[in-house]
Design an enzyme around this catalytic site. Structure first.
Site, PDB file in Angstrom:
ATOM      1  NE  ARG A   1      -1.559  -2.149   2.846  1.00  0.00           N
ATOM      2  CZ  ARG A   1      -1.819  -3.510   2.479  1.00  0.00           C
ATOM      3  NH1 ARG A   1      -2.873  -3.719   1.845  1.00  0.00           N
ATOM      4  NH2 ARG A   1      -0.829  -4.617   2.694  1.00  0.00           N
ATOM      5  CB  THR A   2       3.857   2.676   2.700  1.00  0.00           C
ATOM      6  OG1 THR A   2       3.037   1.679   3.874  1.00  0.00           O
ATOM      7  CG2 THR A   2       3.770   3.711   2.958  1.00  0.00           C
TER       8      THR A   2
ATOM      9  CE  LYS B   1      27.963  -3.553  -5.585  1.00  0.00           C
ATOM     10  NZ  LYS B   1      27.067  -2.157  -6.818  1.00  0.00           N
TER      11      LYS B   1
ATOM     12  NE  ARG C   1       6.569   0.338   5.254  1.00  0.00           N
ATOM     13  CZ  ARG C   1       5.582  -0.034   4.859  1.00  0.00           C
ATOM     14  NH1 ARG C   1       5.693  -1.124   4.395  1.00  0.00           N
ATOM     15  NH2 ARG C   1       4.878   0.877   5.036  1.00  0.00           N
TER      16      ARG C   1
HETATM   17  N1   CP Z   1      -0.793   0.353   5.714  1.00  0.00           N
HETATM   18  C1   CP Z   1       0.635  -0.444   5.148  1.00  0.00           C
HETATM   19  O1   CP Z   1       1.323   0.180   5.518  1.00  0.00           O
HETATM   20  O2   CP Z   1       0.429  -0.937   3.870  1.00  0.00           O
HETATM   21  P1   CP Z   1       2.293  -1.966   3.983  1.00  0.00           P
HETATM   22  O3   CP Z   1       2.697  -2.166   4.648  1.00  0.00           O
HETATM   23  O4   CP Z   1       1.737  -2.503   2.188  1.00  0.00           O
HETATM   24  O5   CP Z   1       2.572  -0.379   2.636  1.00  0.00           O
END
Ligand code: CP
Length: 316
Positions: free
Chosen positions: A59-60, A87, A108
């Site tokens: 999603r994100t 690496k 992330r």
């Molecule tokens: N809700 C959410 O962060 O989903 P993802 O981990 O798929 O991005």
């Protein structure tokens, strides 16, 4: 442009602006006419977003990528498995590399504080797309948008005062609920933390909620206690990847499962939410219940991320 590390950066006025722009984005996406703004004069034409995800995401990552594409920009994505991260290149060097080509980076990472560390070396905006057990600000922003749309009525955010929000599941590791509790605290919601004893909401988050001074918060283990009073049931996954051992995970996994029978005890006006992915916490038989809002959350996520990108680039 401004980086986004935490929901704490957003003022109440800032949230109002973000959501007003998100509402406009929804209308703009729906407009398929020949002179639609997004096709004739897209606000982020020529902009490039980097998406750097050290942890898995559907999603994100996809909603950030779709958001920039719909606004007329484009994206490049770094895959940790096939990039120089393999690496041994550091987070900081990787972010600097990506920002040599991109106007902003959505990041992330499994480590709490990673987004802040990236901001420390970045000369362009970094958007926190989840930092370990820290925060997931854009998820909480879309969750609050959804809660206000579903419950706030005409009053929007100010209609949330006194609403009972039950945050359920892995509140220790769930970065989404850490961000969301802090946001809800500003609007006078009653927060019920429902979790096994070992997965309680961290003290430091409860302290931040308390210092907002607007919210009541209580902890319970039995979900049955909150079903009748809850206006929102916000269910989360037990975060398997954050446990030291499989045994520890197995002890708490499956503590809560929302079924049609459970929903029969919940008010007709309530909202059932989940950041997704779900792995059994809400059975598919609930999906057609009018209270199920988890698919709406996903759609709203793109509008909110479009609005955020437009504001970050000064193009809202
Ligand atoms: N809700 C959410 O962060 O989903 P993802 O981990 O798929 O991005």
């Amino acid at each position: 442009g401004k980086s986004v590390v935490s929901v704490s950066q957003f003022s109440t006025e800032g949230l109002g602006l973000l959501y007003a722009v998100a509402g406009k984005m929804k209308e703009m996406v729906a407009d398929k006419s020949d002179d639609a703004t997004l096709s004739r004069n897209p606000p982020l034409r020529g902009r490039v977003l980097g998406t750097l995800f050290y942890e898995t995401s559907t999603r994100t990552a996809c909603s950030f990528q779709a958001a920039v594409a719909r606004l007329g920009g484009t994206f490049v994505s770094v895959d940790p498995a096939s990039s120089s991260i393999k690496k041994g290149e550091s987070l900081e060097d990787t972010v600097m590399s990506l920002l040599s080509y991109c106007d902003a980076v959505a990041l992330r990472h499994p480590a709490k504080g990673a987004a802040r560390a990236a901001v420390g070396v970045a000369r362009r905006p970094v958007l926190n797309a989840g930092d370990g057990v820290g925060e997931h600000p854009t998820q909480a922003l879309l969750d609050l948008y959804t809660i206000a749309a579903e419950l706030g009525g005409e009053a929007g955010l100010s209609g949330l005062r006194g609403k009972v929000v039950a945050l359920i599941g892995d509140l220790k590791h769930g970065r989404t609920v850490h961000s969301l509790a802090k946001l809800l605290a500003r609007f006078g919601c009653v927060l019920r933390y429902v979790s096994p004893a070992s997965l309680q909401m961290p003290r430091y988050i409860q302290d931040e909620v308390e210092s907002a001074g607007e919210s009541v918060q209580t902890e319970v283990e039995d979900i049955g206690v909150v079903l009748e009073e809850a206006d929102v049931l916000y269910v989360t996954r037990v975060q398997k990847e954050r446990f030291a051992s499989r045994e520890e995970f197995d002890r708490v996994n499956g503590s809560y499962k929302i079924t049609p029978e459970v929903l029969s005890k919940v008010k007709p006006s309530s909202v059932l939410m989940h950041p997704l992915p779900r792995v059994g916490e809400i059975v598919e038989d609930c999906d057609l219940d009018p209270r199920a809002a988890y698919f709406k959350q996903m759609e709203n996520g793109m509008y909110v991320r479009m609005a955020l990108l437009a504001l970050v680039f000064g193009k809202a």
